[in-house]
Design an enzyme around this catalytic site. Structure first.
Site, PDB file in Angstrom:
ATOM      1  N   GLU A  25      -5.298  12.609   1.986  1.00 23.67           N
ATOM      2  CA  GLU A  25      -6.701  13.399   2.029  1.00 23.67           C
ATOM      3  C   GLU A  25      -7.249  14.010   3.190  1.00 23.67           C
ATOM      4  O   GLU A  25      -7.796  14.976   3.390  1.00 23.67           O
ATOM      5  CB  GLU A  25      -7.566  12.546   1.005  1.00 23.67           C
ATOM      6  N   GLU A  66      -3.269   6.421  -5.670  1.00 24.61           N
ATOM      7  CA  GLU A  66      -4.420   5.734  -6.326  1.00 24.61           C
ATOM      8  C   GLU A  66      -4.464   5.391  -7.920  1.00 24.61           C
ATOM      9  O   GLU A  66      -4.785   4.353  -8.272  1.00 24.61           O
ATOM     10  CB  GLU A  66      -5.612   6.883  -6.260  1.00 24.61           C
ATOM     11  N   ALA A  88      -7.481   4.387   2.256  1.00 30.31           N
ATOM     12  CA  ALA A  88      -8.916   3.809   2.225  1.00 30.31           C
ATOM     13  C   ALA A  88      -8.522   2.454   2.110  1.00 30.31           C
ATOM     14  O   ALA A  88      -7.443   1.964   1.882  1.00 30.31           O
ATOM     15  CB  ALA A  88      -9.998   4.174   1.029  1.00 30.31           C
ATOM     16  N   GLY A 118      -5.994   8.225   0.685  1.00 30.64           N
ATOM     17  CA  GLY A 118      -6.990   8.808   1.977  1.00 30.64           C
ATOM     18  C   GLY A 118      -6.354   9.349   3.087  1.00 30.64           C
ATOM     19  O   GLY A 118      -6.869  10.062   3.632  1.00 30.64           O
TER      20      GLY A 118
HETATM   21  N1  3HC Z   1      -6.273  -1.303   2.602  1.00 30.81           N
HETATM   22  C1  3HC Z   1      -6.279  -2.397   2.856  1.00 30.81           C
HETATM   23  N2  3HC Z   1      -5.120  -3.161   3.131  1.00 30.81           N
HETATM   24  C2  3HC Z   1      -4.007  -2.750   2.953  1.00 30.81           C
HETATM   25  C3  3HC Z   1      -3.835  -1.414   2.535  1.00 30.81           C
HETATM   26  C4  3HC Z   1      -5.074  -0.537   2.280  1.00 30.81           C
HETATM   27  N3  3HC Z   1      -4.971   0.614   1.916  1.00 30.81           N
HETATM   28  N4  3HC Z   1      -2.481  -1.054   2.699  1.00 30.81           N
HETATM   29  C5  3HC Z   1      -1.809  -2.226   3.070  1.00 30.81           C
HETATM   30  N5  3HC Z   1      -2.649  -3.105   3.196  1.00 30.81           N
HETATM   31  C6  3HC Z   1      -2.539  -4.347   3.715  1.00 30.81           C
HETATM   32  C7  3HC Z   1      -1.814  -5.397   2.915  1.00 30.81           C
HETATM   33  O1  3HC Z   1      -2.592  -5.971   2.021  1.00 30.81           O
HETATM   34  C8  3HC Z   1      -0.955  -6.164   4.091  1.00 30.81           C
HETATM   35  O2  3HC Z   1      -1.749  -7.096   4.306  1.00 30.81           O
HETATM   36  P1  3HC Z   1      -1.362  -8.635   4.554  1.00 30.81           P
HETATM   37  O3  3HC Z   1      -0.465  -8.556   5.658  1.00 30.81           O
HETATM   38  O4  3HC Z   1      -2.531  -9.501   4.883  1.00 30.81           O
HETATM   39  O5  3HC Z   1      -0.714  -9.183   3.622  1.00 30.81           O
HETATM   40  C9  3HC Z   1      -0.625  -5.079   5.094  1.00 30.81           C
HETATM   41  O6  3HC Z   1      -1.522  -4.177   5.113  1.00 30.81           O
HETATM   42  C10 3HC Z   1       0.729  -4.679   5.109  1.00 30.81           C
HETATM   43  O7  3HC Z   1       0.888  -4.105   3.792  1.00 30.81           O
HETATM   44  P2  3HC Z   1       2.369  -4.102   3.407  1.00 30.81           P
HETATM   45  O8  3HC Z   1       2.940  -5.403   3.210  1.00 30.81           O
HETATM   46  O9  3HC Z   1       2.133  -3.275   2.035  1.00 30.81           O
HETATM   47  O10 3HC Z   1       3.260  -3.256   4.504  1.00 30.81           O
HETATM   48  P3  3HC Z   1       4.439  -2.149   4.237  1.00 30.81           P
HETATM   49  O11 3HC Z   1       4.535  -1.898   5.683  1.00 30.81           O
HETATM   50  O12 3HC Z   1       5.487  -2.860   3.448  1.00 30.81           O
HETATM   51  O13 3HC Z   1       3.839  -1.105   3.504  1.00 30.81           O
HETATM   52  C11 3HC Z   1       2.276   0.681   2.925  1.00 30.81           C
HETATM   53  C12 3HC Z   1       2.930  -0.279   3.804  1.00 30.81           C
HETATM   54  C13 3HC Z   1       3.471   1.605   2.625  1.00 30.81           C
HETATM   55  C14 3HC Z   1       1.242   1.452   3.510  1.00 30.81           C
HETATM   56  C15 3HC Z   1       1.697  -0.113   1.784  1.00 30.81           C
HETATM   57  O14 3HC Z   1       1.006  -1.002   2.300  1.00 30.81           O
HETATM   58  C16 3HC Z   1       0.874   0.688   0.820  1.00 30.81           C
HETATM   59  O15 3HC Z   1       1.439   1.029  -0.105  1.00 30.81           O
HETATM   60  N6  3HC Z   1      -0.280   0.405   0.994  1.00 30.81           N
HETATM   61  C17 3HC Z   1      -1.378   0.940  -0.006  1.00 30.81           C
HETATM   62  C18 3HC Z   1      -1.475   2.275  -0.202  1.00 30.81           C
HETATM   63  C19 3HC Z   1      -2.523   3.095  -1.095  1.00 30.81           C
HETATM   64  O16 3HC Z   1      -2.731   2.564  -2.219  1.00 30.81           O
HETATM   65  N7  3HC Z   1      -3.201   3.867  -0.504  1.00 30.81           N
HETATM   66  C20 3HC Z   1      -4.190   4.351  -1.310  1.00 30.81           C
HETATM   67  C21 3HC Z   1      -5.504   3.413  -1.296  1.00 30.81           C
HETATM   68  S1  3HC Z   1      -6.828   4.129  -2.361  1.00 30.81           S
HETATM   69  C22 3HC Z   1      -7.495   5.371  -1.392  1.00 30.81           C
HETATM   70  O17 3HC Z   1      -6.899   5.658  -0.332  1.00 30.81           O
HETATM   71  C23 3HC Z   1      -8.684   6.152  -2.121  1.00 30.81           C
HETATM   72  C24 3HC Z   1      -8.788   7.339  -1.379  1.00 30.81           C
HETATM   73  O18 3HC Z   1      -8.716   8.213  -2.677  1.00 30.81           O
HETATM   74  C25 3HC Z   1     -10.567   7.698  -1.315  1.00 30.81           C
END
Ligand code: 3HC
Ligand code: NAI
Length: 654
Positions: A103, A123, A61, A100
């Site tokens: 999911e 999460e 998400a 997400g």
């Molecule tokens: N939402 C918004 N922005 C995100 C994001 C997300 N889920 N994931 C990454 N970004 C952004 C980062 O902030 C970064 O922004 P910037 O360039 O402005 O600094 C850019 O995307 C690139 O991110 P990374 O530097 O981390 O890129 P990598 O290539 O090193 O890694 C990744 C990619 C493995 C996808 C890593 O970004 C990551 O782990 N992301 C978060 C994953 C996460 O926690 N997902 C769960 C979200 S909560 C959810 O899904 C709820 C659901 O259950 C309803």
């Protein structure tokens, strides 16, 4: 448009294209729901392949939306639309499918994976639980035990493990999209399979849940989400999918609104911003392929281990053969310990040591791209080392000091080519602690600064740039923190109570226990040195303890007593007697008052650091505290907390 369509006969490939990580923001969700409805009624379409553009399938998400109310269509609505479609949806996962993103594919009818695919639900690390069916659909595909690992213990599944567990149909080693299209064509000719939501789940007994609860509770460091994720899993297993998914969503929404989740999301973005300072954009880092460390003591050996762990060869220089043998032994002990813990094979440990060239003298340093000095904290010794380095090293070799308190500019004064000089302040143990304070001097060249950030990335460290001041960011705040704790002590609050309050907040130890671990003698010597220079430094309780031979754990006692071979602090009658003359009448203070006062002191010092331009941002200061000084992650950091409304400052554990 964040979604692209490609028609291959009767199969449509729907590609999510929302750089950089295809996060499912409102636009993506809306377009996916529209796609599901439209494709379901389009008679020319028989099956759909769902793909992600670029190297990430879907990063989850969009976390930036979590500060606002959910805007419909929600992610559960998107997934339900796909899951209840009358035509098969085949997910083709080429990269990571997180949160997400995982999911989403659980709602598809089939899943294929490329060899680089990975699956995780991160999460709980953001203080929430999966909110779109992760706790309910995943166990119905992979079984409860594996699902607990992914949902509540942040385990990642690679493509092959995902096949073993039944999460994906198969791994496609090349041309994933073409395979997925062929798979979808064939799937269209068969009845739809049972969706994850409709699958049954083998039951497990309450002892199994109890054991999982104990294990996860012990690991969750006071954060609420992991146990609540487990609870959602259990509830769904015991009450069925429909009730499970309702509870999951309610828990997700509740946690999303907590201060704990806000703090963890704030750190998520701070961690991503730190390695990429805007002013270094486009600057090419000076390359580093060969390194040296001068001084093989506590820090030098740890830094050498960190460099070797990143695959960099290291020349380790000591002042004489005996010190060198000791330094090499310290380094070998680090790799031996990793081997004993099962983190390194004996062969890998041997290879790490084989990449170390032990040396007395500087002859081997002519080839090095980077030299990090970690000798005694004494300006004359350090300047003598750099004078020698200037003679032997290439003129473009980066010269770095690991000084804690000395002024790097004064260390570098008079050196030829000061543009290559920089402070790289590691934390002890240097191969473990994630923080690296990067301290340029005014002359430092941008490509040397960029090389230091790049080095941090290669070492797996969190880099924070600091300006020059006494103690840089971290030790300056530490001094203020300890000072405030001591002021409270002098005011009549028991130091045992102060330590307990900070531990209860989430620190591994309180300020006085921390001094016992590090040794009281170093700061005592610094105070004595200042006194010798005529400065007015009033006597402290720590001075009295050191003079009585109580230097901390290493002497069997400091603030506390310690039994031989045991690090558990015991109350000390001797300490009480020794420091009594410096203390006011006993005062009772609640834990929350103690912690609020100490955090406020840190934040006030942080504000001064910010306004002087020593730190670039409040978030950088919080990263220093979290990664260098054990500030509890779930609270975000002193700067984050200090900016919150009073009612929200110290979140209650749920
Ligand atoms: N939402 C918004 N922005 C995100 C994001 C997300 N889920 N994931 C990454 N970004 C952004 C980062 O902030 C970064 O922004 P910037 O360039 O402005 O600094 C850019 O995307 C690139 O991110 P990374 O530097 O981390 O890129 P990598 O290539 O090193 O890694 C990744 C990619 C493995 C996808 C890593 O970004 C990551 O782990 N992301 C978060 C994953 C996460 O926690 N997902 C769960 C979200 S909560 C959810 O899904 C709820 C659901 O259950 C309803
Ligand atoms: P240490 O006393 O454990 O090690 C210093 C080493 O330098 C000794 O092994 C000594 O033999 C060697 N040395 C001294 N002069 C030398 C010379 N001319 N050439 C080669 N080797 C020489 O000290 P420690 O704790 O490792 O500290 C080193 C530096 O790191 C200091 O500047 C200190 O302030 C800084 N630092 C220390 C931290 C800590 O927690 N110990 C944390 C962060 C920085």
């Amino acid at each position: 448009m964040t979604i692209h369509y490609q028609h291959h006969g009767s199969v449509v490939v729907v590609t999510i294209d929302n750089p950089p990580v295809n996060a499912m923001n409102h636009a993506v969700r809306q377009e996916l729901v529209d796609a599901a409805a439209r494709l379901d009624t389009d008679p020319s379409v028989t099956a759909i392949v769902l793909a992600g553009a670029g190297s990430v399938f879907v990063g989850g998400a969009d976390i930036t939306e979590f500060d606002r109310p959910v805007e419909e269509p929600s992610l559960p609505a998107v997934i339900t639309a796909i899951e209840t479609a009358r035509k098969p949806w085949v997910a083709a996962v080429q990269g990571v499918a997180l949160g997400g993103g995982l999911e989403l594919i659980l709602g598809c009818h089939y899943r294929l994976a490329g060899p680089q695919a990975h699956f995780a639900l991160p999460e709980v690390g953001l203080g929430i639980i999966p909110g779109a069916g992760g706790t309910q659909r995943l166990p119905r595909l992979v079984g409860i035990e594996a699902a607990i690992g992914v949902v509540a213990e942040s385990q990642t599944l690679n493509a092959h493990r995902a096949v073993q567990l039944g999460l994906v149909e198969r791994v496609v080693s090349s041309n994933l999209l073409a395979e997925a299209i062929a798979f979808a064509e064939s799937a269209a000719t068969k009845p739809l399979p049972l969706t994850a939501a409709n699958r049954s789940l083998a039951t497990v007994d309450s002892a199994f849940w109890q054991a999982a609860e104990t294990r996860i509770g012990a690991k969750s460091k006071g954060t609420a989400a992991p146990l609540l994720a487990l609870a959602a899993l259990r509830f769904g297993a015991e009450h069925g999918f429909a009730q499970g998914i309702t509870l999951e969503r309610a828990t997700f929404l509740r946690l999303r609104a907590t201060e704990e989740s806000a703090a963890l999301r704030y750190l998520f973005f701070a961690e991503r911003a730190a390695p990429r300072p805007a002013d270094l954009k486009g600057i090419v880092p000076r390359p580093i392929t060969t390194t040296a460390v001068i001084g093989g003591g506590t820090m030098g050996a740890g830094i050498a281990a960190a460099l070797r762990n990143a695959g960099l060869p290291v020349v380790l220089v000591e002042r004489d053969a005996e010190s060198l043998a000791r330094g090499v032994k310290t380094l070998a002990n680090i790799f031996d310990a990793a081997t004993r813990k099962g983190n390194l094979t004996p062969e890998a440990a041997a290879a790490r040591m084989a990449g170390v060239v032990p040396a007395v003298g500087y002859a081997d340093l002519a080839v090095c791209d980077l030299v990090i000095e970690a000798v005694f904290e004494d300006i004359t010794t350090k300047r003598a080392v750099f004078a020698e380095l200037a003679q032997v090293c290439r003129t473009d070799a980066i010269l770095a000091t690991n000084t804690s308190y000395l002024n790097p500019s004064e260390i570098a004064a008079g050196l030829p080519n000061p543009a290559r000089f920089i402070g790289l302040h590691f934390f002890s143990p240097a191969h473990v602690m994630k923080l690296l304070e990067i301290v340029p001097i005014p002359e430092t060249a941008p490509e040397v600064l960029a090389a230091s950030f790049d080095l941090a990335r290669r070492l797996g460290k969190v880099p924070v740039r600091s300006g020059i001041c006494d103690g840089f960011i971290g030790n300056r705040i530490l001094r203020r923190y300890r000072g405030e704790a001591e002021a409270m002590l002098r005011g009549g609050v028991s130091f045992v109570q102060i330590d307990a309050a900070m531990r209860e907040l989430g620190y591994a130890m309180g300020p006085f226990e921390m001094q016992d671990l590090a040794g009281l003698d170093i700061s005592y010597m610094m105070r004595e040195a200042a006194r010798a220079l005529g400065e007015n430094v009033p006597e402290t309780p720590g001075d009295i303890l050191v003079r009585a031979g109580r230097k901390g754990q290493k002497t069997g006692g400091g603030w506390y007593d310690y039994h031989l071979g045991d690090r558990k602090p015991q109350p000390s009658a001797e300490t009480a007697r020794l420091i009594a003359p410096l203390l006011g009448p006993a005062v009772e203070m609640q834990a929350v008052q103690i912690t609020t006062r100490l955090i406020a002191a840190m934040a006030v010092e942080g504000q001064a650091i910010l306004s002087e331009g020593v730190a670039r941002s409040a978030a950088d200061i919080d990263l220093v505290e979290v990664y260098g000084y054990g500030f509890p992650r779930r609270l975000g950091g002193p700067m984050f907390l200090h900016g919150r409304p009073p009612t929200k400052k110290i979140p209650k554990l749920e």
